[in-house]
Write a protein that holds these residues in place. Structure first.
Motif, PDB file in Angstrom:
ATOM      1  N   GLN A  66       0.860  -1.176   0.000  1.00 48.78           N
ATOM      2  CA  GLN A  66       0.000   0.000   0.000  1.00 48.78           C
ATOM      3  C   GLN A  66       0.895   1.225   0.000  1.00 48.78           C
ATOM      4  OE1 GLN A  66      -3.332   0.635  -0.373  1.00 48.78           O
ATOM      5  NE2 GLN A  66      -3.069  -1.446  -1.108  1.00 48.78           N
ATOM      6  N   LYS A  75       2.910   4.966  -8.215  1.00 49.91           N
ATOM      7  CA  LYS A  75       2.566   3.651  -7.680  1.00 49.91           C
ATOM      8  C   LYS A  75       3.135   2.505  -8.528  1.00 49.91           C
ATOM      9  CE  LYS A  75      -1.788   1.806  -7.206  1.00 49.91           C
ATOM     10  NZ  LYS A  75      -3.183   1.826  -6.740  1.00 49.91           N
ATOM     11  N   SER A  99      -0.101  -3.776  -5.961  1.00 50.05           N
ATOM     12  CA  SER A  99      -0.360  -2.647  -5.063  1.00 50.05           C
ATOM     13  C   SER A  99      -1.855  -2.387  -4.961  1.00 50.05           C
ATOM     14  CB  SER A  99       0.374  -1.406  -5.566  1.00 50.05           C
ATOM     15  OG  SER A  99      -0.005  -1.152  -6.885  1.00 50.05           O
ATOM     16  N   ASP A 100      -2.649  -3.409  -5.311  1.00 51.03           N
ATOM     17  CA  ASP A 100      -4.101  -3.251  -5.286  1.00 51.03           C
ATOM     18  C   ASP A 100      -4.641  -3.431  -3.869  1.00 51.03           C
ATOM     19  OD1 ASP A 100      -6.189  -3.535  -7.884  1.00 51.03           O
ATOM     20  OD2 ASP A 100      -7.013  -3.857  -5.885  1.00 51.03           O
ATOM     21  N   LEU A 101      -5.604  -2.580  -3.498  1.00 51.27           N
ATOM     22  CA  LEU A 101      -6.155  -2.636  -2.137  1.00 51.27           C
ATOM     23  C   LEU A 101      -6.850  -3.959  -1.865  1.00 51.27           C
ATOM     24  CD1 LEU A 101      -6.605  -0.984   0.430  1.00 51.27           C
ATOM     25  CD2 LEU A 101      -8.680  -0.101  -0.569  1.00 51.27           C
ATOM     26  N   LYS A 102      -7.537  -4.487  -2.886  1.00 49.87           N
ATOM     27  CA  LYS A 102      -8.255  -5.753  -2.715  1.00 49.87           C
ATOM     28  C   LYS A 102      -7.294  -6.889  -2.371  1.00 49.87           C
ATOM     29  CE  LYS A 102     -11.637  -8.784  -3.412  1.00 49.87           C
ATOM     30  NZ  LYS A 102     -12.781  -8.895  -2.521  1.00 49.87           N
ATOM     31  N   ILE A 103      -6.143  -6.899  -3.080  1.00 51.10           N
ATOM     32  CA  ILE A 103      -5.140  -7.935  -2.834  1.00 51.10           C
ATOM     33  C   ILE A 103      -4.623  -7.814  -1.396  1.00 51.10           C
ATOM     34  CG2 ILE A 103      -2.972  -8.925  -3.681  1.00 51.10           C
ATOM     35  CD1 ILE A 103      -5.012  -8.971  -5.847  1.00 51.10           C
ATOM     36  N   TRP A 105      -6.232  -6.606   1.205  1.00 52.22           N
ATOM     37  CA  TRP A 105      -7.282  -7.100   2.104  1.00 52.22           C
ATOM     38  C   TRP A 105      -7.290  -8.622   2.158  1.00 52.22           C
ATOM     39  CZ3 TRP A 105     -12.031  -3.571   0.519  1.00 52.22           C
ATOM     40  CH2 TRP A 105     -11.846  -2.303   1.075  1.00 52.22           C
ATOM     41  N   LEU A 130      -7.549 -12.991  -9.540  1.00 54.30           N
ATOM     42  CA  LEU A 130      -8.233 -11.697  -9.337  1.00 54.30           C
ATOM     43  C   LEU A 130      -7.426 -10.571  -9.970  1.00 54.30           C
ATOM     44  CD1 LEU A 130      -9.468 -11.195  -5.680  1.00 54.30           C
ATOM     45  CD2 LEU A 130     -10.752 -10.844  -7.768  1.00 54.30           C
ATOM     46  N   ALA A 131      -6.108 -10.590  -9.706  1.00 54.30           N
ATOM     47  CA  ALA A 131      -5.248  -9.509 -10.180  1.00 54.30           C
ATOM     48  C   ALA A 131      -5.120  -9.517 -11.695  1.00 54.30           C
ATOM     49  CB  ALA A 131      -3.876  -9.637  -9.556  1.00 54.30           C
TER      50      ALA A 131
ATOM     51  N   PHE B  42     -15.545   0.718  -2.498  1.00 53.43           N
ATOM     52  CA  PHE B  42     -15.047  -0.130  -1.398  1.00 53.43           C
ATOM     53  C   PHE B  42     -16.021  -1.268  -1.119  1.00 53.43           C
ATOM     54  CE2 PHE B  42     -12.257   3.294   0.760  1.00 53.43           C
ATOM     55  CZ  PHE B  42     -11.201   2.916  -0.028  1.00 53.43           C
ATOM     56  N   MET B  45     -15.515  -3.893  -3.616  1.00 54.98           N
ATOM     57  CA  MET B  45     -14.251  -4.598  -3.422  1.00 54.98           C
ATOM     58  C   MET B  45     -14.323  -5.535  -2.227  1.00 54.98           C
ATOM     59  SD  MET B  45     -11.694  -1.577  -4.315  1.00 54.98           S
ATOM     60  CE  MET B  45     -10.461  -1.940  -3.147  1.00 54.98           C
ATOM     61  N   TYR B  46     -15.054  -5.117  -1.195  1.00 53.40           N
ATOM     62  CA  TYR B  46     -15.071  -5.910   0.034  1.00 53.40           C
ATOM     63  C   TYR B  46     -15.964  -7.142  -0.088  1.00 53.40           C
ATOM     64  CZ  TYR B  46     -14.547  -6.743   5.007  1.00 53.40           C
ATOM     65  OH  TYR B  46     -14.223  -7.295   6.203  1.00 53.40           O
ATOM     66  N   PRO B  49     -15.772 -10.114  -5.748  1.00 56.67           N
ATOM     67  CA  PRO B  49     -14.393 -10.256  -6.221  1.00 56.67           C
ATOM     68  C   PRO B  49     -13.991  -9.194  -7.235  1.00 56.67           C
ATOM     69  CG  PRO B  49     -15.774 -11.900  -7.245  1.00 56.67           C
ATOM     70  CD  PRO B  49     -16.638 -11.175  -6.280  1.00 56.67           C
ATOM     71  N   PHE B  50     -14.026  -7.930  -6.830  1.00 56.09           N
ATOM     72  CA  PHE B  50     -13.550  -6.858  -7.709  1.00 56.09           C
ATOM     73  C   PHE B  50     -12.275  -6.278  -7.119  1.00 56.09           C
ATOM     74  CE2 PHE B  50     -18.111  -6.606  -8.783  1.00 56.09           C
ATOM     75  CZ  PHE B  50     -17.999  -6.679 -10.161  1.00 56.09           C
ATOM     76  N   THR B  51     -11.317  -5.919  -7.993  1.00 56.49           N
ATOM     77  CA  THR B  51     -10.110  -5.265  -7.500  1.00 56.49           C
ATOM     78  C   THR B  51     -10.276  -3.753  -7.642  1.00 56.49           C
ATOM     79  OG1 THR B  51      -9.124  -5.415  -9.659  1.00 56.49           O
ATOM     80  CG2 THR B  51      -8.608  -7.180  -8.135  1.00 56.49           C
ATOM     81  N   GLU B  52      -9.251  -3.019  -7.179  1.00 58.09           N
ATOM     82  CA  GLU B  52      -9.294  -1.556  -7.248  1.00 58.09           C
ATOM     83  C   GLU B  52      -9.554  -1.089  -8.682  1.00 58.09           C
ATOM     84  OE1 GLU B  52      -6.373   1.698  -5.281  1.00 58.09           O
ATOM     85  OE2 GLU B  52      -6.017  -0.377  -4.796  1.00 58.09           O
ATOM     86  N   ARG B  53      -8.968  -1.832  -9.631  1.00 61.64           N
ATOM     87  CA  ARG B  53      -9.080  -1.434 -11.034  1.00 61.64           C
ATOM     88  C   ARG B  53     -10.453  -1.800 -11.605  1.00 61.64           C
ATOM     89  NH1 ARG B  53      -5.375  -3.837 -15.423  1.00 61.64           N
ATOM     90  NH2 ARG B  53      -5.665  -5.525 -13.973  1.00 61.64           N
TER      91      ARG B  53
END
Lengths: 135, 151
Positions: A66, A75, A99-103, A105, A130-131, B42, B45-46, B49-53
């Protein structure tokens, strides 16, 4: 007087929150202390990071970073430089850095849960797919 | 009275626009809309299954959907009066422009009224959006072919 104190404490709190060292979390399936230490040392003095998490499993290393808000513009570059560093530090591992927030978490969930090997493999595969998702 | 002196008289009599206040209002409104958007992103994402992108796609559709509902209920009109450009520039302005045009032309029938007028305002967004995306993609393709940047 009270107002001044509040302002000063707010500024101090803000500054201390921003200049803190990155929080490093790791989970090693085989609990190799030396590898964990090398990983921690790589991120310890980094000024661009807020958080770094890493999970080691069967010659596989998944890292999530992060980046601090002020470094968000760089980034991609920061992520790439750490990916390179990880690859030189752990040449026998298959390194994956994001650097993804979901990863972040998902990795933190794994670190908290400390799953067994089968579950860990499934979770890590899920994170990497996912990435790679583009849509 | 010629055009110039008429304009001078108008400037003298017309009330001064509170530019700074309007800017602040627009900043606040736009900021709140974007904050809500970030929260929705958010949420996706939470719980999914979605990422930031990838979370930006469902977020945009959700925000447009909410705006369409608010426009239909007449709430967005009030937000627009308060926030001005702050409520029109985010993607919410797009949903508002579509639904308000549809409501306005409802009396002319569903085909010739709603159907042909729903994109009356939002059409320009689509046309110039697609056009500028095409130009940017073209420039990027050329730069990648020349080896200046990567994809």
């Amino acid at each position: 007087m009270m107002k001044k104190l509040t302002t000063i404490s707010c500024v101090l709190l803000l500054l201390s929150a921003c200049s803190g060292k990155p929080q490093i979390q790791t989970y090693h399936a085989k609990d190799d202390k030396q590898e964990i230490e090398t990983f921690k040392n790589a991120f310890k003095d980094s000024e661009n990071l807020d958080e770094a998490s890493g999970v080691f499993f069967d010659h596989q290393l998944v890292v999530s970073l992060q980046v601090k808000p002020f470094s968000k513009l760089r980034k991609e570059k920061i992520t790439k430089s750490f990916e390179k560093e990880m690859k030189t530090l752990f040449p026998d591992h298959e390194v994956f850095v994001s650097s993804d927030l979901k990863i972040t978490w998902e990795l933190n969930k794994i670190i908290e849960k400390k799953p067994n090997e089968d579950e860990l493999k499934k979770d890590l595969d899920e994170i990497q797919s996912l990435a790679k998702e583009e849509t | 009275m010629d055009a110039k002196s008429f304009q001078q008289t108008v400037d003298k009599i017309a009330p001064k626009r509170p530019v700074l206040k309007n800017c602040l209002k627009a900043f606040l409104t736009g900021g709140i809309i974007c904050g809500i958007g970030q929260l929705i992103s958010f949420f996706y994402m939470y719980f999914f299954p979605f990422t930031e992108r990838t979370s930006s796609n469902p977020t945009v559709s959700t925000i447009i959907f909410i705006t369409m509902l608010l426009t239909g209920f007449g709430v967005y009109k009030k937000i627009g009066q308060f926030g001005g450009a702050g409520s029109a520039v985010p993607v919410t302005g797009f949903g508002n422009a579509m639904v308000s045009a549809a409501i306005e032309h409802k009396s002319e029938g569903f085909i010739l009224g709603v159907g042909s007028n729903i994109f009356k305002l939002a059409g320009s967004v689509i046309v110039y959006g697609v056009f500028s995306a095409f130009i940017v993609a073209l420039i990027k393709t050329i730069l990648v072919q020349m080896g200046v940047i990567n994809w």
